[in-house]
Design a protein around this motif. Structure first.
Motif, PDB file in Angstrom:
ATOM      1  N   PRO A 207       0.830  -1.211   0.000  1.00 44.39           N
ATOM      2  CA  PRO A 207       0.000   0.000   0.000  1.00 44.39           C
ATOM      3  C   PRO A 207       0.864   1.261   0.000  1.00 44.39           C
ATOM      4  O   PRO A 207       1.856   1.336   0.719  1.00 44.39           O
ATOM      5  CB  PRO A 207      -0.758  -0.126   1.323  1.00 44.39           C
ATOM      6  N   ARG A 208       0.487   2.208  -0.822  1.00 47.42           N
ATOM      7  CA  ARG A 208       1.084   3.542  -0.777  1.00 47.42           C
ATOM      8  C   ARG A 208      -0.050   4.547  -0.957  1.00 47.42           C
ATOM      9  O   ARG A 208      -1.079   4.226  -1.569  1.00 47.42           O
ATOM     10  CB  ARG A 208       2.108   3.721  -1.908  1.00 47.42           C
ATOM     11  N   LEU A 209       0.186   5.752  -0.481  1.00 49.13           N
ATOM     12  CA  LEU A 209      -0.809   6.806  -0.697  1.00 49.13           C
ATOM     13  C   LEU A 209      -0.529   7.448  -2.049  1.00 49.13           C
ATOM     14  O   LEU A 209       0.557   7.979  -2.284  1.00 49.13           O
ATOM     15  CB  LEU A 209      -0.718   7.873   0.403  1.00 49.13           C
ATOM     16  N   HIS A 210      -1.473   7.363  -2.939  1.00 47.79           N
ATOM     17  CA  HIS A 210      -1.307   8.037  -4.229  1.00 47.79           C
ATOM     18  C   HIS A 210      -1.494   9.536  -4.080  1.00 47.79           C
ATOM     19  O   HIS A 210      -0.653  10.330  -4.490  1.00 47.79           O
ATOM     20  CB  HIS A 210      -2.279   7.455  -5.252  1.00 47.79           C
ATOM     21  N   HIS A 211      -2.614   9.948  -3.479  1.00 53.99           N
ATOM     22  CA  HIS A 211      -2.808  11.388  -3.241  1.00 53.99           C
ATOM     23  C   HIS A 211      -3.904  11.635  -2.224  1.00 53.99           C
ATOM     24  O   HIS A 211      -4.719  10.764  -1.947  1.00 53.99           O
ATOM     25  CB  HIS A 211      -3.123  12.136  -4.543  1.00 53.99           C
ATOM     26  N   THR A 212      -3.870  12.848  -1.701  1.00 52.13           N
ATOM     27  CA  THR A 212      -4.962  13.398  -0.906  1.00 52.13           C
ATOM     28  C   THR A 212      -5.556  14.525  -1.738  1.00 52.13           C
ATOM     29  O   THR A 212      -4.819  15.303  -2.350  1.00 52.13           O
ATOM     30  CB  THR A 212      -4.440  13.950   0.431  1.00 52.13           C
ATOM     31  N   ALA A 213      -6.891  14.612  -1.751  1.00 51.07           N
ATOM     32  CA  ALA A 213      -7.534  15.617  -2.598  1.00 51.07           C
ATOM     33  C   ALA A 213      -8.277  16.651  -1.772  1.00 51.07           C
ATOM     34  O   ALA A 213      -8.842  16.334  -0.720  1.00 51.07           O
ATOM     35  CB  ALA A 213      -8.516  14.955  -3.560  1.00 51.07           C
ATOM     36  N   PHE A 214      -8.268  17.884  -2.282  1.00 44.17           N
ATOM     37  CA  PHE A 214      -9.016  18.983  -1.681  1.00 44.17           C
ATOM     38  C   PHE A 214     -10.046  19.506  -2.663  1.00 44.17           C
ATOM     39  O   PHE A 214      -9.765  19.641  -3.857  1.00 44.17           O
ATOM     40  CB  PHE A 214      -8.068  20.113  -1.257  1.00 44.17           C
ATOM     41  N   ASN A 237       6.521  21.459  -9.784  1.00 50.53           N
ATOM     42  CA  ASN A 237       5.641  20.689  -8.900  1.00 50.53           C
ATOM     43  C   ASN A 237       4.277  20.399  -9.521  1.00 50.53           C
ATOM     44  O   ASN A 237       3.434  19.748  -8.909  1.00 50.53           O
ATOM     45  CB  ASN A 237       5.414  21.447  -7.574  1.00 50.53           C
ATOM     46  N   ILE A 238       4.038  20.938 -10.712  1.00 52.68           N
ATOM     47  CA  ILE A 238       2.785  20.667 -11.426  1.00 52.68           C
ATOM     48  C   ILE A 238       2.970  19.357 -12.176  1.00 52.68           C
ATOM     49  O   ILE A 238       3.836  19.249 -13.031  1.00 52.68           O
ATOM     50  CB  ILE A 238       2.464  21.816 -12.414  1.00 52.68           C
ATOM     51  N   GLU A 239       2.177  18.345 -11.835  1.00 54.54           N
ATOM     52  CA  GLU A 239       2.412  17.022 -12.413  1.00 54.54           C
ATOM     53  C   GLU A 239       1.447  16.663 -13.535  1.00 54.54           C
ATOM     54  O   GLU A 239       1.857  16.102 -14.537  1.00 54.54           O
ATOM     55  CB  GLU A 239       2.314  15.946 -11.323  1.00 54.54           C
ATOM     56  N   ARG A 240       0.185  16.976 -13.357  1.00 56.80           N
ATOM     57  CA  ARG A 240      -0.806  16.513 -14.337  1.00 56.80           C
ATOM     58  C   ARG A 240      -2.034  17.406 -14.268  1.00 56.80           C
ATOM     59  O   ARG A 240      -2.543  17.686 -13.197  1.00 56.80           O
ATOM     60  CB  ARG A 240      -1.214  15.076 -14.018  1.00 56.80           C
ATOM     61  N   GLY A 241      -2.501  17.817 -15.426  1.00 56.77           N
ATOM     62  CA  GLY A 241      -3.715  18.609 -15.497  1.00 56.77           C
ATOM     63  C   GLY A 241      -3.407  20.045 -15.855  1.00 56.77           C
ATOM     64  O   GLY A 241      -2.257  20.365 -16.160  1.00 56.77           O
ATOM     65  N   PRO A 242      -4.417  20.878 -15.905  1.00 55.14           N
ATOM     66  CA  PRO A 242      -5.788  20.614 -15.472  1.00 55.14           C
ATOM     67  C   PRO A 242      -6.549  19.778 -16.499  1.00 55.14           C
ATOM     68  O   PRO A 242      -6.174  19.732 -17.670  1.00 55.14           O
ATOM     69  CB  PRO A 242      -6.393  22.016 -15.394  1.00 55.14           C
ATOM     70  N   GLY A 243      -7.599  19.147 -16.033  1.00 53.83           N
ATOM     71  CA  GLY A 243      -8.413  18.354 -16.938  1.00 53.83           C
ATOM     72  C   GLY A 243      -9.702  17.937 -16.265  1.00 53.83           C
ATOM     73  O   GLY A 243      -9.937  18.218 -15.097  1.00 53.83           O
ATOM     74  N   ARG A 244     -10.532  17.294 -17.044  1.00 54.35           N
ATOM     75  CA  ARG A 244     -11.773  16.700 -16.541  1.00 54.35           C
ATOM     76  C   ARG A 244     -11.550  15.201 -16.460  1.00 54.35           C
ATOM     77  O   ARG A 244     -11.168  14.582 -17.462  1.00 54.35           O
ATOM     78  CB  ARG A 244     -12.918  16.987 -17.521  1.00 54.35           C
ATOM     79  N   HIS A 245     -11.766  14.620 -15.295  1.00 51.28           N
ATOM     80  CA  HIS A 245     -11.752  13.168 -15.210  1.00 51.28           C
ATOM     81  C   HIS A 245     -12.940  12.591 -15.966  1.00 51.28           C
ATOM     82  O   HIS A 245     -14.052  13.132 -15.885  1.00 51.28           O
ATOM     83  CB  HIS A 245     -11.895  12.708 -13.751  1.00 51.28           C
ATOM     84  N   PRO A 298       0.985  11.188 -17.045  1.00 56.11           N
ATOM     85  CA  PRO A 298       2.409  10.872 -17.199  1.00 56.11           C
ATOM     86  C   PRO A 298       2.784   9.623 -16.387  1.00 56.11           C
ATOM     87  O   PRO A 298       2.068   9.218 -15.477  1.00 56.11           O
ATOM     88  CB  PRO A 298       3.107  12.112 -16.639  1.00 56.11           C
ATOM     89  N   ARG A 299       3.912   9.042 -16.730  1.00 61.18           N
ATOM     90  CA  ARG A 299       4.357   7.811 -16.064  1.00 61.18           C
ATOM     91  C   ARG A 299       4.464   7.992 -14.549  1.00 61.18           C
ATOM     92  O   ARG A 299       4.087   7.111 -13.771  1.00 61.18           O
ATOM     93  CB  ARG A 299       5.698   7.352 -16.658  1.00 61.18           C
ATOM     94  N   SER A 300       4.995   9.128 -14.126  1.00 59.46           N
ATOM     95  CA  SER A 300       5.168   9.354 -12.680  1.00 59.46           C
ATOM     96  C   SER A 300       3.856   9.182 -11.935  1.00 59.46           C
ATOM     97  O   SER A 300       3.818   8.713 -10.808  1.00 59.46           O
ATOM     98  CB  SER A 300       5.711  10.769 -12.420  1.00 59.46           C
ATOM     99  N   TRP A 301       2.770   9.582 -12.590  1.00 59.31           N
ATOM    100  CA  TRP A 301       1.472   9.532 -11.938  1.00 59.31           C
ATOM    101  C   TRP A 301       1.045   8.092 -11.655  1.00 59.31           C
ATOM    102  O   TRP A 301       0.348   7.811 -10.693  1.00 59.31           O
ATOM    103  CB  TRP A 301       0.444  10.250 -12.819  1.00 59.31           C
TER     104      TRP A 301
END
Ligand code: CA
Ligand code: FE2
Ligand code: FE2
Ligand code: FE2
Ligand code: FE2
Lengths: 326, 326, 326, 326
Positions: A207-214, A237-245, A298-301
């Motif tokens: 288990p790892r934490l992928h993210h916390t969302a606000f 520090n901007i990794e991905r987005g902005p976008g619509r899931h 991206p791959r990092s994500w």
């Protein structure tokens, strides 16, 4: 493996996700990120710990930042309905053999610590210090105008197993991704509080934490944050987005804190309080499930995440490959 | 009279408000208003009735428009958790002597009709026909992009009594207005589904329906609706707003349908799922409770409402005077 | 090569860019794209040609779509101040040996066709049929709510030479990208009408039209278009964005029409009417010049463009390499 | 009296409105309003004077606040094209007998002061100190995110005469309000820089400054300002709005500074660079000319204004009555 039927009468009543402890290696740098950039409000701080809340929260904190030699995630906090439900929760975890440690936590009443079967450290409580409302003190709004913590997303080495466990304690699946070849679940979104999720699981070493969302008011606040980060030294520090899931239909942005902990900024998903809400199924090969507009992550994500304190890692069972940006 | 303690273990589990029946005198005119202007989706229609849903709803309808000689409100619908809760609800209303009529309603499973002690017709059910999601069919979005029904607001001749009744069936007060002179409640906002309210009560000749509200994505959608109404012959149907409520902190607009039924367009209130959420108290004489920005509501807003089918009217007990636009 | 001093007293007075003719291979498919999806308004159409205007334009058209065997760009239209300036323009192009053909154009008064020194077909006129305003007919707004044509962007095989030419006829540079190694201009933005540009030039095989841009009210309209295109079969037509340009500071999206003609949706650049406005210089290696938030453009964006009718292509002089998405 | 034909070849070339001097009775209170609340940037200040610019402006200032015993407006500044045009302007005003005083103004090159025939103090210059761009320093954005000064609106005792004068120096009418009974002009909007106006005139005791307007990115910034003012002690300074103007189609808000000087926050009007742009005529009795959505302006908005230094007041010729809020 099909999504299980929702457990509408779970053994205890979890109200919502509540807070998370992040171990950070440079507390001042983290303060600059979470307070000056994202706009969270400091509710308490000393040399080693900073407590933060978002603008509409009345509980004392949703994040505790703890100065540490190494980055880690200390535990995921959940609020249960009342003292009675807290005792029922403790009894249940004890009966499962998962362990129950009653712990002292600042600003929180009775609380116990346990782990899910995969090693994720969990904390349950029912009473946290309540603070006066600040949601109409508009001069305090800064950064992305974070309103409330929305969800945790975790890497799981066996998403079907994670879903089965959290389903058993009352989290209900709202959307999920299936690997068509194996019929196994690649990812799932599960809620308690009436949004698309309080917790989500994605296939990967866990288990790892992928993210916390606000949660934030509108997509324009996310654009404001991008403009601010891009011109204050945080463009990397901007990794991905902005976008619509595709999944959840939310507007999103993923950023990384100074230690690499991933934070999602999120708004505009939908209400899920109906107990007969039908889960929405997505295919792993559907490029629009990640981003409705088609852009792959991206791959990092897909690969990077935060380790939980004391949790051994296991490679994922499922080896299917999502669509990754070239 | 103080706000009562929340009843955290009510006699049955109401999930949320669900739907309303409006008697309308010109079905085509109402269709032009609700469908072509507001942007609700038709899910069924014939010569006498039109069923509508908002964009993220999967239940069959949130409004039924019924051709009628006179305008009226036929009943307020609420969804309960499951069949078991429905039976518990029926037993409870029966025990109160409020009457339980099991009724046949199109697109809805078992349902009963009753009245609250003040005469408001209520309907309870647990199963409504479920429709495929359309929230990602963006070509269908029109008008104000209504996402879901949000709340009912009613005139009550005795708000303290209304609060006591709805509190007893599990609605929890989030905000309220007190008349400082008498200590009585002028208005109250009460929720089940985790927002500021499913139902609200305002002092006045009652019971009457003050308005039904729809949740929309952002304040810009409300501006779009104003521009549209102002240039398609509906400028006279704009009653109040846009503005920010002090109470609820929501951005709002009030419009009137062709029969005068009042519809609120509403967004951006806050999450209220915590069982220990402290109600926020406002003073009747605070000009910012109605509109945070200070603009008072017009007289029509305080005085006009829709009558419920078969409900006798009573003048309000409390004679205090809110701030009315000159 | 440094940016030239602005020519504040040019030989004739161009007011603004005005319109473009696109040769398209399937007129019905193009209509679906430009009218039903982007939301441009049809002002005239027959079996072979469709004329379109944006919502705040009062001139008859900003795009003419012409059914053709192959995709092409037929000419870039510019409005000059009055008849006198039109004659001065014709005399000037004639004196340069660039050719002046007085042409008949539907809905346009006296007009002549010429070419810039690199082969781009240009048309100048001062009077186009004027139509009644529709900017307050809000029921007509659709798609991305395009308000006006904003600029043309062209590939040039020698940007320094393009800048010198357009500077000589009064276009003023607002921002530009320099290749630090050679000191040559990689790209430049030049205006007449008081925004960041009416025309821009980017290094590449030229002359080709890179894109035509439309101004829209806010970034939320661009998000609306993305949602619409993503769910109506146009997800593959989304090429780049949304994002904030470093250069121009505008919020942008690039989409491709059914023939591959590239359309930019654009908003929120800044006013440039001051004759002493200092051009802003960017380095080609600055990743934030393209997108302030750091995301590089895809290869197609650097390489693909629309050919001008009758213009021979030349490879670019400058071989520097911008930052391309991996 | 009909609107005059535009003077397309005026005696000198005014580029745009530029700046205004406000006499204020409490400089610290004004700083709190303009800087901390509206979000203008201080470019120079001492004990008696504060200079401010908006976020996309590169000229040194658009407002000078001057500590004074009484509130006043010191002069309206306009930028002309170059030194040559400045001399032509001086010669023209001199020839009209309106007086030309060459004055020393901090941060400004050669400049002269004159008055229009009705007594409004005007200042013309071509060169103001230029400052580095800050429009991409997003951490500086505050309050309503003011981007640039947009226009001056003045009470005129004879709007037809004001229009005739400003038309003669090249301002072009974009929209106007006619009193149907007398055929006289009640109000007019006139531009130089390509928007709906640089100056506007409204019937009333004059000359007085009705307001100075600032351009902001989107209506949401105006909502943000309302929320901020409403919760920082400025609720009484909110005078009118938010709303959509019929005239200009702009989204607006009117607020009053601590001395009562009126500031409009304004966005989303349209481009007017076409020399053949047809003025739009509105009837004084049309309730949608003021506010497209129908809400009338309050009496203060029609009656109150700031006096110009040294300008005698004259009651208006035209006694027609606009629609005033009850
Ligand atoms: Ca000087
Ligand atoms: Fe997430
Ligand atoms: Fe309401
Ligand atoms: Fe462009
Ligand atoms: Fe104005």
């Amino acid at each position: 493996m099909p999504i299980p039927e929702p457990n509408l009468y779970p053994p205890f009543n979890i109200v919502r996700l509540s807070h998370v402890e992040y171990g950070v290696t440079d507390l001042a740098a983290s303060r600059a990120f979470y307070v000056d950039t994202l706009g969270l409000q400091v509710t308490d701080e000393d040399d080693t710990t900073i407590y933060l809340r978002a603008m509409e929260e009345r509980g004392h904190h949703c994040i505790a930042l703890v100065q540490s030699d190494t980055a880690y995630v200390g535990g995921l906090g959940f609020k249960v309905f009342d003292e009675q439900e807290l005792d029922k929760a403790a009894a249940w975890f004890d009966a499962q053999g998962l362990g129950v440690d009653w712990v002292e936590r600042p600003f929180i009443g009775r609380a116990f610590r346990t782990r899910d079967p995969f090693g994720i450290p969990l904390e349950f409580y029912c009473r946290m210090d309540r603070l006066p409302p600040i949601h109409q003190q508009y001069k305090l709004y800064r950064g992305v105008k974070p309103l409330r913590i929305d969800h945790f997303n975790m890497f799981s080495s066996d998403v079907d197993a994670s879903v089965a466990f959290y389903n058993s304690i009352g989290f209900r699946v709202t959307e999920y991704t299936e690997d068509a070849e194996t019929g196994k679940c690649w990812a799932a979104w599960m809620h308690r509080k009436g949004g698309v999720h309080d917790v989500a699981f994605t296939n990967g070493t866990g288990p790892r934490l992928h993210h916390t969302a606000f949660w934030v008011p509108t997509p324009l606040n996310i654009i404001d944050l991008l403009d601010l980060m891009a011109t204050t030294g945080y463009v990397g520090n901007i990794e991905r987005g902005p976008g619509r899931h595709g999944i959840s239909n939310a507007f999103f942005l993923y950023v990384r804190d100074p230690d690499g902990h991933r934070i999602e900024i999120y708004c505009s998903d939908y209400m899920t309080v109906d107990p007969d809400l039908e889960p929405i199924k997505w295919d792993l090969k559907d490029p629009q499930r990640q981003t409705l507009w088609g852009a792959p992550a991206p791959r990092s994500w897909f690969e990077e995440g935060s380790v939980f304190e004391g949790a051994a890692l296991t490679a994922s069972v499922l080896k299917a490959q999502p669509i990754v940006a070239p």
